[in-house]
Design a protein around this motif. Sequence first.
Motif, PDB file in Angstrom:
ATOM      1  N   ILE A  74       0.840  -1.200   0.000  1.00  0.00           N
ATOM      2  CA  ILE A  74       0.000   0.000   0.000  1.00  0.00           C
ATOM      3  C   ILE A  74       0.876   1.251   0.000  1.00  0.00           C
ATOM      4  O   ILE A  74       1.885   1.315   0.691  1.00  0.00           O
ATOM      5  N   ASN A 119      -3.916   5.582  -1.683  1.00  0.00           N
ATOM      6  CA  ASN A 119      -4.521   4.411  -2.343  1.00  0.00           C
ATOM      7  C   ASN A 119      -5.988   4.268  -1.939  1.00  0.00           C
ATOM      8  O   ASN A 119      -6.370   4.568  -0.811  1.00  0.00           O
ATOM      9  N   LEU A 163      -5.305   7.186   3.073  1.00  0.00           N
ATOM     10  CA  LEU A 163      -5.897   5.993   2.448  1.00  0.00           C
ATOM     11  C   LEU A 163      -7.411   6.057   2.555  1.00  0.00           C
ATOM     12  O   LEU A 163      -7.965   6.653   3.470  1.00  0.00           O
ATOM     13  N   ASP A 209      -6.951   0.899  -6.307  1.00  0.00           N
ATOM     14  CA  ASP A 209      -5.520   0.598  -6.467  1.00  0.00           C
ATOM     15  C   ASP A 209      -5.192  -0.797  -5.946  1.00  0.00           C
ATOM     16  O   ASP A 209      -4.328  -1.484  -6.475  1.00  0.00           O
ATOM     17  N   LYS A 210      -5.882  -1.182  -4.873  1.00  0.00           N
ATOM     18  CA  LYS A 210      -5.616  -2.471  -4.219  1.00  0.00           C
ATOM     19  C   LYS A 210      -6.950  -3.113  -3.823  1.00  0.00           C
ATOM     20  O   LYS A 210      -7.869  -2.415  -3.385  1.00  0.00           O
ATOM     21  N   GLY A 222      -2.660  -2.487 -10.683  1.00  0.00           N
ATOM     22  CA  GLY A 222      -3.138  -2.656  -9.306  1.00  0.00           C
ATOM     23  C   GLY A 222      -2.938  -4.088  -8.831  1.00  0.00           C
ATOM     24  O   GLY A 222      -2.772  -5.009  -9.637  1.00  0.00           O
TER      25      GLY A 222
END
Length: 217
Positions: free
Chosen positions: A45, A49, A72, A118-119, A147
Motif C-alpha cells: 500500500i 490508495n 488511504l 488501487d488495491k 493494481g
Amino acid sequence: MEKEELQAIASQLKHPTGEKGIEMANMMNETNINMTRHSIQNLNISKENKILELGHGNAGHVEFLLEQAENLKYYGLEMSELMFQEARQINRNFVSQKQALFSLYDGNKIPFEDESFDKIFTVNTIYFWQEPEKLLLEIYRVLRPDGNFCLTFAEEDFMKKLPFTQFEFELYSTEKAQQLIKKTSFKIVYTETQTEKVKSKTGELVDRAFTTLVLEK
C-alpha cells in the motif's frame, strides 16, 4: 456434533446472523487476524490508495490497514447485513471521517465503476464464491491497471479436517486456486504459504497452513 450443528456453523461462517453471528464474527476476527494482516502487508500500500475488501466480517482490522500509509480510503463489501452493521459500529470514527465506507452486495456483482481501486483483497471468502470465475472478472474490472489483488485462504489439507467444511464450502489448494486464476487475465506475481498456530473450536492449538496469492492487473 450433530449434522444440524455442523451445518449451522458452516452457515454462520458464510453469512453471520443474530447473536450467534456476532460471536462468530469476533471469533473469526481473532483467528483470522494474522492472515488478514499478512494479506494487507502483501498489498504494498502507498499513500492515497483506494482499497477494497470483499467479505470484511466485523472489520476489526481496518485501523491496522489505515496505518499503512497516509490518506488511504478503505471500502468494504459484505453480504451479511449483521457484519455490515457491526463493521460500521466498530469503525464509526473512520466512517464519520469518510476514511472507511461500508456497503452491502450480493457476492457476485461489485457495485463500483471500472478501475476504481488501487488495491483489493479478500481473506477466507473464496470457499463461498458462487461463481468464482465471474467474481474474479469483476475484481479485475474494478482494479486499476498495475493494481494488486491479494487472495488469502487456508489450505484444503487443513480445512478438510474441520467437520463443518463439508457443508457450503468449496475448498482450495494453492494449485487449484492458481488454475482458477489462469482462466482470467490476472498475472500471479507472488505466492506464499505460511503455517501458524491457531486455536481450534475445542480450544487446542493446531497448525494451520494458509496461502496468499498476489495478483496484478
